[in-house]
Scaffold this motif. Structure first.
Motif, PDB file in Angstrom:
ATOM      1  N   MET A   1      33.520 -23.987 -12.253  1.00  6.99           N
ATOM      2  CA  MET A   1      34.666 -23.175 -12.341  1.00  6.99           C
ATOM      3  C   MET A   1      35.089 -23.007 -10.969  1.00  6.99           C
ATOM      4  O   MET A   1      36.247 -22.925 -10.721  1.00  6.99           O
ATOM      5  CB  MET A   1      34.533 -22.098 -13.318  1.00  6.99           C
ATOM      6  N   VAL A   2      34.254 -22.365 -10.067  1.00  6.52           N
ATOM      7  CA  VAL A   2      34.876 -21.992  -8.769  1.00  6.52           C
ATOM      8  C   VAL A   2      35.243 -23.182  -7.891  1.00  6.52           C
ATOM      9  O   VAL A   2      36.354 -23.135  -7.161  1.00  6.52           O
ATOM     10  CB  VAL A   2      33.487 -21.225  -7.774  1.00  6.52           C
ATOM     11  N   GLU A   3      34.656 -24.419  -8.114  1.00 10.05           N
ATOM     12  CA  GLU A   3      35.322 -25.544  -7.291  1.00 10.05           C
ATOM     13  C   GLU A   3      36.650 -25.912  -7.862  1.00 10.05           C
ATOM     14  O   GLU A   3      37.316 -26.592  -7.228  1.00 10.05           O
ATOM     15  CB  GLU A   3      34.224 -26.936  -7.730  1.00 10.05           C
ATOM     16  N   CYS A   4      37.201 -25.482  -8.868  1.00  7.55           N
ATOM     17  CA  CYS A   4      38.453 -25.946  -9.687  1.00  7.55           C
ATOM     18  C   CYS A   4      39.589 -25.101  -9.018  1.00  7.55           C
ATOM     19  O   CYS A   4      40.685 -25.314  -9.275  1.00  7.55           O
ATOM     20  CB  CYS A   4      38.442 -25.649 -11.064  1.00  7.55           C
ATOM     21  N   ILE A   5      39.153 -23.956  -8.188  1.00  6.09           N
ATOM     22  CA  ILE A   5      40.144 -23.013  -7.734  1.00  6.09           C
ATOM     23  C   ILE A   5      40.431 -23.616  -6.243  1.00  6.09           C
ATOM     24  O   ILE A   5      39.686 -23.833  -5.446  1.00  6.09           O
ATOM     25  CB  ILE A   5      39.350 -21.526  -7.292  1.00  6.09           C
ATOM     26  N   LYS A   6      41.646 -23.796  -6.133  1.00  8.16           N
ATOM     27  CA  LYS A   6      42.377 -24.732  -4.929  1.00  8.16           C
ATOM     28  C   LYS A   6      42.994 -24.047  -4.178  1.00  8.16           C
ATOM     29  O   LYS A   6      44.070 -23.827  -4.605  1.00  8.16           O
ATOM     30  CB  LYS A   6      42.781 -26.076  -5.374  1.00  8.16           C
ATOM     31  N   ALA A   7      42.330 -23.287  -2.974  1.00 12.73           N
ATOM     32  CA  ALA A   7      43.194 -22.272  -2.091  1.00 12.73           C
ATOM     33  C   ALA A   7      42.710 -22.580  -0.710  1.00 12.73           C
ATOM     34  O   ALA A   7      41.530 -23.068  -0.551  1.00 12.73           O
ATOM     35  CB  ALA A   7      43.243 -21.007  -2.658  1.00 12.73           C
ATOM     36  N   ARG A   8      43.436 -21.763   0.031  1.00 13.29           N
ATOM     37  CA  ARG A   8      42.990 -21.754   1.688  1.00 13.29           C
ATOM     38  C   ARG A   8      41.812 -20.548   1.601  1.00 13.29           C
ATOM     39  O   ARG A   8      41.717 -19.777   0.774  1.00 13.29           O
ATOM     40  CB  ARG A   8      43.911 -21.311   2.346  1.00 13.29           C
ATOM     41  N   LYS A   9      40.787 -20.787   2.225  1.00 15.87           N
ATOM     42  CA  LYS A   9      39.808 -19.833   2.456  1.00 15.87           C
ATOM     43  C   LYS A   9      40.005 -18.714   2.721  1.00 15.87           C
ATOM     44  O   LYS A   9      39.217 -17.558   2.411  1.00 15.87           O
ATOM     45  CB  LYS A   9      38.672 -20.479   3.418  1.00 15.87           C
ATOM     46  N   ASP A  10      41.066 -18.316   3.751  1.00 17.48           N
ATOM     47  CA  ASP A  10      41.707 -17.242   3.929  1.00 17.48           C
ATOM     48  C   ASP A  10      42.803 -16.502   3.104  1.00 17.48           C
ATOM     49  O   ASP A  10      43.348 -15.616   3.517  1.00 17.48           O
ATOM     50  CB  ASP A  10      42.187 -17.206   5.504  1.00 17.48           C
TER      51      ASP A  10
END
Length: 690
Positions: free
Chosen positions: A250-259
């Motif tokens: 599920m965490v891998e499905c979050i697509k965002a910048r690390k910051d």
């Protein structure tokens, strides 16, 4: 500082020998002692232990189990730290130094552990070595201390757990109700966290673990004890091991910048393992969770805002970038979907992990007269798809396949014979992984405006690359041109994490498109991937002058850098125009024109006095504030000659400057004939200087 290493033995002499030999070889002498607690071995272990004069040994006249044996060792230990270590482990270069660096990086860290090749709770990493010698070569390159690879965890696994003595004094010994073993480490992790300590997995430290060799002889007994001790754990704390799950998928499905300061809600959060994974991946994320179990709420409340209802006042009125659902506890129904629609941002993602009612084990249970859905929420593929489409979502649904036994495979084959091979994915998947987003009806007009020359960059920033790529593929107009344009725009403004996804999507659509190939080569070259850049350039059928120019730039610059660095390092070695040489090296380092890989190559091929040059580089970097380079060069010099007095002095000086007093003292003590300067530094490291 001393670490007391406690090892329990019950037969398995060969493993014990390997373990102790590796400790002696790869651990700094004087920094540890070894305490062996033998649980009535009968294979020659007792006789061998009695012959050793460098061990403290307790001999039990019966097998007292793991928790009791560990407690015996802790009670006689004199170390500042206690390390519980299985005898079926082989430790590696820098292992203890790395673990200690993490343990003492913060007062609220109570215990740490390494990664390995064989252990539970997401502490394994993939390895390809086939012998212990290969393992040590792998570990030597892997074990480079790096605080960015430290990851907070809800629990640590007891095969190798390093604990501050202070923490043990606060919470007491291991709970012996878990004798002969299993769940005592889960229990100890809970107690450490309840006392306010954090637990860290050191992903910069690897040791080898053969894995449960004492239990393998009787798998049935192991399974029975595991079940019994989980029951004891649940009776003590009111929850089971499932509440500690980490749904990495599920965490891998979050697509965002690390910051990015994401706001993430997890419905059915358990004790917060998945939310903690989100925190490790996205440090600025604001975390919220919904859970019914009071103990789990308390556990996760240490790093997330937790409630027992998704309609709590801490949640109502907020919008989330990602809403996660673990569907075992909370049901995916129209009421919950209405909540998600109200609270998910327009460009947010709903992610769910839902049990599959069509999994082969569920069907077998039905056929056997059981009712597997009586106490849990389960779903079919079409049911999930229909619910989400009705709510206005565009969905991606995939199956998560666990290990399939031979008997399960036989059952699947039988059903596939009757219903066709198309049923296999459903029968094999224990869970469905769902990623859903609102239909983006405004996106396509924005893309048309982009290609017509309008400045719509700010509006496009509201969409993830995955959303844009999906919209382009669905409509297939000006696809490759748009994707290249988007890649160029992102590269220009420094959104580098978005550049390659657009270019790779363009390459997949049209592999021989010259602009895509050129852009891929240009970008990869700027990222230092010169070999890959060359490969894409070679695909261009009719290279023009611009392509040829890029090819020459890619292949000439590394050679020029090596030639230039060889010149500078030789001048440094022979002390020619030192100040001018130093300034040139600093400038090249600051401009990233040379790196440690190139320096290592030049040292190996062109420099005679390598230790001298490495020391000089470290001093130059230290004097000019390039601190990230200092310790690597000094460590490299130390590896080449551990007895060199200048290297030892420099290590002591620099570590003292960085506040690492005990480590500084350790290196300074190795100097054979200390002069006045060394003695002054030693006094400073010990806090004795006036």
């Amino acid at each position: 500082m001393k670490t007391s290493i406690i090892i329990l033995t019950h037969n398995q002499l060969n493993y014990t020998k390997q373990c102790i030999e590796s400790i002696i070889k790869y651990t700094k002498e004087g920094s540890y002692d070894i305490i062996i607690v033998d649980n009535h071995s009968t294979d020659g272990t007792v006789e061998w232990l009695k012959e050793q004069n460098n061990l403290k040994v307790i001999f039990n006249n019966k097998n007292l189990g793991f928790p009791k044996g560990c407690n015996q060792g802790i009670e006689i230990a004199t170390g500042d730290n206690i390390l519980l270590l299985n005898n079926d482990t082989v430790v590696t270069e820098n292992w203890l130094e790395n673990l200690l660096a993490c343990l003492y990086s913060s007062d609220d860290i109570g215990a740490v552990g390494p990664v390995t090749n064989s252990a539970t709770y997401y502490s394994t990493i993939p390895v390809d070595y086939t012998s212990i010698d290969e393992m040590h070569r792998f570990a030597a390159s892997y074990n480079v201390s790096d605080h960015s690879k430290w990851e907070e965890r809800l629990k640590l696994i007891g095969f190798c757990m390093l604990i501050k003595r202070k923490a043990i004094n606060e919470i007491g010994l291991l709970d012996e109700r878990f004798t002969p073993g299993n769940f005592e480490d889960d229990d100890y992790s809970v107690r450490l966290r309840k006392a306010g300590y954090r637990l860290m997995l050191c992903k910069d430290t690897f040791i080898h673990h053969y894995g449960s060799v004492s239990w393998k002889k009787d798998v049935n007994a192991y399974s029975r004890i595991l079940t019994e001790n989980e029951k004891k754990f649940k009776e003590k704390w009111g929850t089971d091991s499932n509440s500690y799950r980490v749904d990495c998928e599920m965490v891998e499905c979050i697509k965002a910048r690390k910051d990015e300061a994401l706001r993430v809600l997890h419905i059915g959060a358990g004790s917060g393992g998945t939310l903690l994974k989100v925190k490790n991946e996205y440090p600025l994320a604001q975390l919220y969770g919904v859970e019914k179990n009071p103990f789990s709420i308390e556990e996760a409340s240490r790093f997330a805002i937790m409630t027992d209802s998704f309609e709590h006042h801490d949640i109502i009125g907020r919008e989330f970038d990602a809403i996660l659902l673990s569907g075992d506890t909370f049901s995916l129904d129209k009421r919950l979907l209405q909540f998600i629609v109200r609270h998910l941002k327009e460009n947010g993602t709903f992610i769910a992990k839902l049990p599959n009612i069509g999994h082969c084990l569920v069907i077998q249970d039905f056929l056997g007269g059981g009712n597997p859905v009586a106490d849990r929420n389960m779903y079919s593929f079409s049911q999930i798809d229909c619910l989400l489409k009705e709510a206005g979502f565009r969905t991606s649904i995939s199956g998560l396949k666990p290990f399939i036994s031979d008997s399960q495979q036989h059952f699947i084959n039988q059903l596939a014979t009757i219903y066709g091979d198309s049923v296999r994915p459903m029968l094999e998947s224990s869970y469905f992984l769902v990623a859903a987003q609102f239909e983006n009806r405004q996106l396509l007009p924005l893309l048309d405006e982009l290609m017509s020359g309008k400045n719509v960059w700010a509006e496009l920033q509201n969409y993830l690359p995955e959303q844009i790529i999906a919209a382009i593929k669905e409509n297939n107009h000006n696809s490759v041109d748009i994707l290249n344009r988007l890649a160029i725009e992102n590269f220009a403004v420094g959104h580098h994490e978005h550049v390659l996804p657009y270019l790779r999507a363009a390459f997949e659509m049209e592999p021989d498109h010259a602009d895509t190939l050129y852009n891929l080569a240009f970008v990869l070259n700027s990222y230092g991937e010169k070999e890959l850049a060359n490969r894409y350039l070679s695909f261009i059928e009719n290279p023009d002058e611009e392509v040829q120019k890029l090819f020459e730039e890619i292949n000439e610059k590394p050679l020029k850098n090596i030639q230039m660095l060889t010149f500078l390092l030789r001048r440094l070695e022979f002390e020619v125009d030192l100040e001018e040489t130093k300034q040139a090296i600093v400038q090249k380092l600051m401009e990233n024109e040379i790196d440690e890989t190139i320096i290592k190559e030049v040292l190996n091929t062109s420099i005679i006095d390598k230790v001298k040059v490495l020391q000089s580089l470290a001093i130059i970097c230290f004097e000019h504030g390039l601190h990230e380079h200092v310790m690597p060069y000094l460590h490299a010099a130390y590896d080449l000659d551990p007895t060199n007095g200048d290297t030892l002095y420099n290590l002591g000086y620099v570590l003292l400057y960085y506040g690492e007093y005990e480590l500084a003292e350790r290196f300074l003590q190795q100097i054979q004939q200390p002069d006045e300067q060394v003695i002054e530094l030693l006094e400073a490291a010990r806090g004795e200087s006036s």
